[in-house]
Write a protein that holds these residues in place. Sequence first.
Motif, PDB file in Angstrom:
ATOM      1  N   VAL A 130      65.645  59.315  -4.076  1.00  0.00           N
ATOM      2  CA  VAL A 130      64.903  58.558  -5.091  1.00  0.00           C
ATOM      3  C   VAL A 130      63.855  57.678  -4.429  1.00  0.00           C
ATOM      4  N   LEU A 131      64.235  56.972  -3.371  1.00  0.00           N
ATOM      5  CA  LEU A 131      63.291  56.076  -2.697  1.00  0.00           C
ATOM      6  C   LEU A 131      62.148  56.856  -2.058  1.00  0.00           C
ATOM      7  N   ASP A 132      62.471  57.863  -1.266  1.00  0.00           N
ATOM      8  CA  ASP A 132      61.430  58.618  -0.568  1.00  0.00           C
ATOM      9  C   ASP A 132      60.491  59.316  -1.552  1.00  0.00           C
ATOM     10  N   HIS A 133      61.055  59.846  -2.614  1.00  0.00           N
ATOM     11  CA  HIS A 133      60.243  60.568  -3.597  1.00  0.00           C
ATOM     12  C   HIS A 133      59.250  59.634  -4.277  1.00  0.00           C
ATOM     13  N   ALA A 134      59.707  58.432  -4.647  1.00  0.00           N
ATOM     14  CA  ALA A 134      58.813  57.466  -5.282  1.00  0.00           C
ATOM     15  C   ALA A 134      57.693  57.048  -4.338  1.00  0.00           C
ATOM     16  N   PRO A 156      48.430  65.528   4.524  1.00  0.00           N
ATOM     17  CA  PRO A 156      49.870  65.360   4.272  1.00  0.00           C
ATOM     18  C   PRO A 156      50.425  64.154   5.015  1.00  0.00           C
ATOM     19  N   THR A 157      51.227  63.353   4.306  1.00  0.00           N
ATOM     20  CA  THR A 157      51.831  62.171   4.928  1.00  0.00           C
ATOM     21  C   THR A 157      53.345  62.188   4.768  1.00  0.00           C
ATOM     22  N   ASP A 158      53.898  63.358   4.509  1.00  0.00           N
ATOM     23  CA  ASP A 158      55.331  63.442   4.253  1.00  0.00           C
ATOM     24  C   ASP A 158      56.124  63.013   5.481  1.00  0.00           C
ATOM     25  N   GLY A 159      56.923  61.964   5.312  1.00  0.00           N
ATOM     26  CA  GLY A 159      57.796  61.537   6.386  1.00  0.00           C
ATOM     27  C   GLY A 159      59.244  61.607   5.975  1.00  0.00           C
ATOM     28  N   TRP A 160      59.484  62.265   4.848  1.00  0.00           N
ATOM     29  CA  TRP A 160      60.833  62.323   4.298  1.00  0.00           C
ATOM     30  C   TRP A 160      61.457  63.693   4.523  1.00  0.00           C
ATOM     31  N   VAL A 161      62.742  63.779   4.234  1.00  0.00           N
ATOM     32  CA  VAL A 161      63.482  65.039   4.321  1.00  0.00           C
ATOM     33  C   VAL A 161      64.028  65.345   2.942  1.00  0.00           C
ATOM     34  N   ARG A 185      65.324  48.147  -2.744  1.00  0.00           N
ATOM     35  CA  ARG A 185      64.158  48.921  -2.287  1.00  0.00           C
ATOM     36  C   ARG A 185      63.707  49.913  -3.361  1.00  0.00           C
ATOM     37  N   ILE A 186      64.659  50.581  -3.983  1.00  0.00           N
ATOM     38  CA  ILE A 186      64.321  51.554  -5.020  1.00  0.00           C
ATOM     39  C   ILE A 186      63.651  50.875  -6.207  1.00  0.00           C
ATOM     40  N   ASP A 187      64.209  49.749  -6.653  1.00  0.00           N
ATOM     41  CA  ASP A 187      63.618  49.040  -7.795  1.00  0.00           C
ATOM     42  C   ASP A 187      62.171  48.647  -7.507  1.00  0.00           C
ATOM     43  N   GLN A 188      61.910  48.176  -6.298  1.00  0.00           N
ATOM     44  CA  GLN A 188      60.546  47.769  -5.959  1.00  0.00           C
ATOM     45  C   GLN A 188      59.605  48.976  -5.918  1.00  0.00           C
TER      46      GLN A 188
END
Length: 300
Positions: A130-134, A156-161, A185-188
């Motif tokens: 959820v956090l990385d996707h947002a 591309p700036t993808d740093g997530w998995v 972190r997710i709420d923000q």
Amino acid sequence: MTARTTTPEPIEKWTEALERSRERLLAVAKAGRHGAAILAHAAAGRVVAAWTLDPAPVDPAAHLEQAHARGRRHLLGLLDQPAGAEVRSPMTNQLFERLTQPADPVKRKRIDYTSVTSYTYTPRKPLRRVLDHALDHLNQIDQWQLWRRDGVVPSPTDGWVGSTVTLPEDRLPLTALDLDAWLWRIDQAIRLLTQRAAGLSQDELDWQPPDGGWPLRRVLHHVARSELLYTASFDEALPEDPVARYAQADARFGERVIASSASANDRSIVFPDPYGTLFTPAKVVAEVLALELELMTQAA
């Protein structure tokens, strides 16, 4: 945006067609050597269809806000999961390929449904996703605006998995303090994304990238849908038994088909799939029938 019809939707015809397809598919799965795989993909198809028929606000910012309010309740429940818990997602990689194929039929590839590639969630993985996707799509808004205004092609700036990978940290125990930190972190991140989405004009939301990529309206509906896909991974887990898995997916979809008849002509809502494509209920039913026909054809 998909046009709405003013003609009452033929619920009885839909349910009859879906029942016939279900019975034929169960018979084919029972008789064939690829039965378990066929049922897994069919279950995924009906679950995705149920997700799609969950009505969402037309305004993508409102959809983000609504989805996070619901998703957050699921995230709070992750503390109730036992240590080492892991559930298999209803989605299969094969269905993902189907749903994200190019619109041009010439560019589409044949998908092998006789095997299944799937992935699992641990209690910590939905928080990461959820956090990385947002954050990923918050960054995309900036890149799309530069592209539209100045012709600066995004890098591309993808740093997530993604969800298909389980990191060592995903298997760590989840404590109340951990969850509080994740939720802050997710709420923000969701708040910032929603604010940016709310500030976009209609032209910005619907601008079509030159390479045929997704407009931001589709991107934002995708983020909202995906949050519930991630966060409800435990609360809405399906049984492992292939027949029971398909039966439960069918039951969920059937409920949504009936409910959709009351809101199909409501112009304040839309029906986005997990990848932000807007559907009518009739089109959702047609897609399920087409998938199951393809599955049965391969199984035979």
